[in-house]
Design an enzyme around this catalytic site. Structure first.
Site, PDB file in Angstrom:
ATOM      1  N   PRO A   1       0.380  -1.068   0.057  1.00 43.22           N
ATOM      2  CA  PRO A   1      -0.159   0.008   0.078  1.00 43.22           C
ATOM      3  C   PRO A   1       0.716   1.180  -0.047  1.00 43.22           C
ATOM      4  O   PRO A   1       1.678   1.425   1.096  1.00 43.22           O
ATOM      5  CB  PRO A   1      -0.722  -0.379   0.939  1.00 43.22           C
ATOM      6  CG  PRO A   1       0.202  -0.739   2.493  1.00 43.22           C
ATOM      7  CD  PRO A   1       0.990  -1.703   1.697  1.00 43.22           C
TER       8      PRO A   1
ATOM      9  N   ASP B   1       6.578   1.948   2.091  1.00 41.98           N
ATOM     10  CA  ASP B   1       5.385   1.223   2.054  1.00 41.98           C
ATOM     11  C   ASP B   1       4.343   1.056   2.935  1.00 41.98           C
ATOM     12  O   ASP B   1       5.189   1.554   4.719  1.00 41.98           O
ATOM     13  CB  ASP B   1       5.708  -0.079   2.584  1.00 41.98           C
ATOM     14  CG  ASP B   1       5.021  -1.380   2.920  1.00 41.98           C
ATOM     15  OD1 ASP B   1       3.932  -1.452   2.073  1.00 41.98           O
ATOM     16  OD2 ASP B   1       5.655  -2.953   2.112  1.00 41.98           O
ATOM     17  N   HIS B   2       2.993   1.460   3.497  1.00 44.26           N
ATOM     18  CA  HIS B   2       2.371   2.026   5.103  1.00 44.26           C
ATOM     19  C   HIS B   2       2.323   0.833   5.250  1.00 44.26           C
ATOM     20  O   HIS B   2       2.165   1.295   6.575  1.00 44.26           O
ATOM     21  CB  HIS B   2       1.475   2.720   4.475  1.00 44.26           C
ATOM     22  CG  HIS B   2       0.386   3.204   4.891  1.00 44.26           C
ATOM     23  ND1 HIS B   2       1.055   4.110   6.528  1.00 44.26           N
ATOM     24  CD2 HIS B   2      -0.816   4.616   5.161  1.00 44.26           C
ATOM     25  CE1 HIS B   2       0.984   4.820   6.703  1.00 44.26           C
ATOM     26  NE2 HIS B   2      -0.067   5.311   5.962  1.00 44.26           N
ATOM     27  N   ARG B   3       2.451  -0.578   5.498  1.00 45.70           N
ATOM     28  CA  ARG B   3       2.426  -1.648   6.365  1.00 45.70           C
ATOM     29  C   ARG B   3       3.683  -0.991   7.317  1.00 45.70           C
ATOM     30  O   ARG B   3       3.820  -2.005   8.085  1.00 45.70           O
ATOM     31  CB  ARG B   3       2.257  -3.290   5.675  1.00 45.70           C
ATOM     32  CG  ARG B   3       1.357  -3.508   4.409  1.00 45.70           C
ATOM     33  CD  ARG B   3       1.677  -4.777   3.654  1.00 45.70           C
ATOM     34  NE  ARG B   3       2.927  -4.425   2.750  1.00 45.70           N
ATOM     35  CZ  ARG B   3       3.763  -4.983   2.200  1.00 45.70           C
ATOM     36  NH1 ARG B   3       2.710  -6.420   2.181  1.00 45.70           N
ATOM     37  NH2 ARG B   3       4.941  -5.323   1.518  1.00 45.70           N
TER      38      ARG B   3
ATOM     39  N   VAL C   1       5.850   1.672   7.162  1.00 49.25           N
ATOM     40  CA  VAL C   1       6.069   3.009   7.156  1.00 49.25           C
ATOM     41  C   VAL C   1       4.924   3.833   7.610  1.00 49.25           C
ATOM     42  O   VAL C   1       3.985   3.931   6.759  1.00 49.25           O
ATOM     43  CB  VAL C   1       7.248   4.381   6.158  1.00 49.25           C
ATOM     44  CG1 VAL C   1       6.966   5.225   6.463  1.00 49.25           C
ATOM     45  CG2 VAL C   1       8.178   2.803   5.741  1.00 49.25           C
TER      46      VAL C   1
END
Length: 462
Positions: free
Chosen positions: A256, A432-434, A436
């Site tokens: 994501p 990567d929102h998983r 960061v």
């Protein structure tokens, strides 16, 4: 004493090696030798392009080129012979491959006497034997009676046992689907085995003899696509471009993405670039804004180490990296590649400049090795060289962040309470929102911007 000629010399096959981790094929770009040329151990004979880079292949022995197995432009699977070399001397000869042992003829076991059909007064028939049925498989009564038909052989009246047609299970299924009686098919395989071709040959005349019934026309196959070559050009997707496309699609739909932006006054950084060009220690080295931006990102990662990570989906773990392999996106004639500088975090500014110079020149020449594009942790892409303000970059697969640099240009800017022309650029950080979250991503981007506004922070923060 006679000398061994090329025709008499043993021929060795040089096979396409796996020049990267898990690569299955490569395209032959250029041959550097031709049949009849003499080659020595370690001499480069061809250049190939894999899904990751163009690589030169050296031959591992001495000899004379006997044959080039494939022309330029051919994609060859790993492990396939690409060049044959006649080598002199028995020591260079590859050990001969053992010849395959001939398969033993199937020995058909004789049936017990009690189960062999006979005519009264003539004893056990030895003219033919039946193959033993598979364990657990029962022969239907009608099939058994048909297979054991007693035919009177002249005046002797000896029973002849008819054998079941020999065919492999897939061929039997094909015959069943096509409505072909295997007993009417003439076998062409070894030991009288019926092949798929035999079944198709048997059904062809039958199909020709039967009247054509077409109450419902079969769907027509689509006509081949044609186009005007004067108005369109088709380019096959292969090599680096194919691998890049697959990687970007996988990254975009797996991680994501979140992108944040900041506009920065880099006037002081541009002045520092000019000063460094005059520095004796930096003479002969590549000094440009990219060098200082790369150093600024490395300092920001040092201050925020959690951004330098990867997501292990199989183990459901976040892998924190204690090193930085800094990727630099490079546009080449073969497509976009992202080689990386190993252990960039441990390099001084002059060392980083040397690594950047080597990376760029190698990429432009198309000589980047697969190893140079593996193991990256974060990446920088400089779209500013194309006059673009900024973009929303897609993560390099397996990495947590990528920084895009926009073009640096004079803009009106409020500086010390007055509007002045200043050198300004826009940075974009995708992550990567998983791994960061917004806070961590913002801190990293803010640190990079702060260093570029006040490059003296490289000394205090770095």
């Amino acid at each position: 004493m006679t000398t061994m000629t090329e025709a008499e010399a043993p021929v060795r096959e040089f096979k396409m090696p796996d020049v990267g981790e898990g690569l299955t094929e490569a395209e032959i770009l250029k041959w550097y030798v031709q049949p009849g040329d003499t080659v020595t151990d370690g001499q480069v004979v061809c250049e190939v392009e894999t899904a990751k880079a163009a690589v030169e292949l050296p031959i591992p022995y001495d000899g004379v080129v006997h044959e080039l197995r494939f022309p330029e432009g051919t994609t060859v699977a790993v492990g396939t012979s690409i060049i044959a070399v006649a080598v002199a001397g028995s020591s260079a000869e590859a050990p001969p491959e053992p010849k395959p042992k001939p398969k033993p003829e199937p020995v058909e076991e004789a049936k017990p006497a009690a189960r062999t059909p006979v005519l009264v007064g003539y004893g056990v028939s030895t003219s033919a034997t039946k193959r033993r049925p598979r364990k657990g498989a029962e022969i239907p009564a009608q099939e058994a009676s048909a297979a054991v038909q007693g035919e009177l052989n002249g005046h002797a009246g000896i029973a002849v046992v008819e054998r079941r047609p020999l065919a492999k299970p897939p061929v039997r299924k094909l015959a069943k689907d096509l409505g072909v009686d295997l007993a009417t098919v003439t076998p062409s395989g070894p030991d009288g085995i019926i092949t798929r071709e035999d079944v198709h040959a048997a059904v062809a005349p039958v199909a020709a003899a039967e009247p054509v019934q077409a109450p419902t026309p079969a769907p027509l196959s689509p006509a081949p696509v044609t186009y005007d070559t004067t108005r369109e050009t088709r380019i096959p997707v292969k090599g680096v471009r194919k691998a890049t496309a697959a990687a970007m699609v996988g990254s975009a739909f797996t991680a994501p993405h979140v992108t944040e932006f900041v506009t920065v006054d880099v006037t002081r950084t541009m002045k520092l670039v000019e000063e460094l060009k005059q520095d004796k220690e930096m003479q002969g080295r590549r000094v440009n804004p990219l060098l200082l931006i790369a150093k600024a990102l490395l300092v920001a990662i040092k201050r925020n180490p959690d951004v330098n990570a990867s997501w292990d989906d199989a183990a459901q773990e976040i892998v924190l990296k204690h090193y930085v392999n800094l990727g630099i996106a490079a546009a080449t004639p073969r497509g976009l590649i992202v080689p990386n500088i190993k252990d960039a975090h441990a390099k001084t500014l002059p060392q980083l400049a040397d690594s950047l110079g080597e990376l760029v020149s190698t990429a432009r020449d198309g000589k980047t090795s697969p190893a140079a594009m593996q193991g990256g942790t974060v990446t920088i892409t400089n779209v500013g060289v194309f006059g673009i303000d900024t973009g929303t970059p897609i993560l390099n697969p397996g990495e947590s962040a990528i920084l895009a640099i926009g073009t640096i240009k004079l803009q009106p800017w409020v500086h010390k309470g007055k509007v002045k022309p200043r050198q300004v650029t826009t940075l974009a950080l995708s992550f990567d929102h998983r791994l960061v979250d917004g806070e961590l991503g913002s801190k990293v981007l803010a640190d990079v911007a702060a260093i570029l506004e006040q490059p003296k922070r490289l000394i205090t923060w770095g």
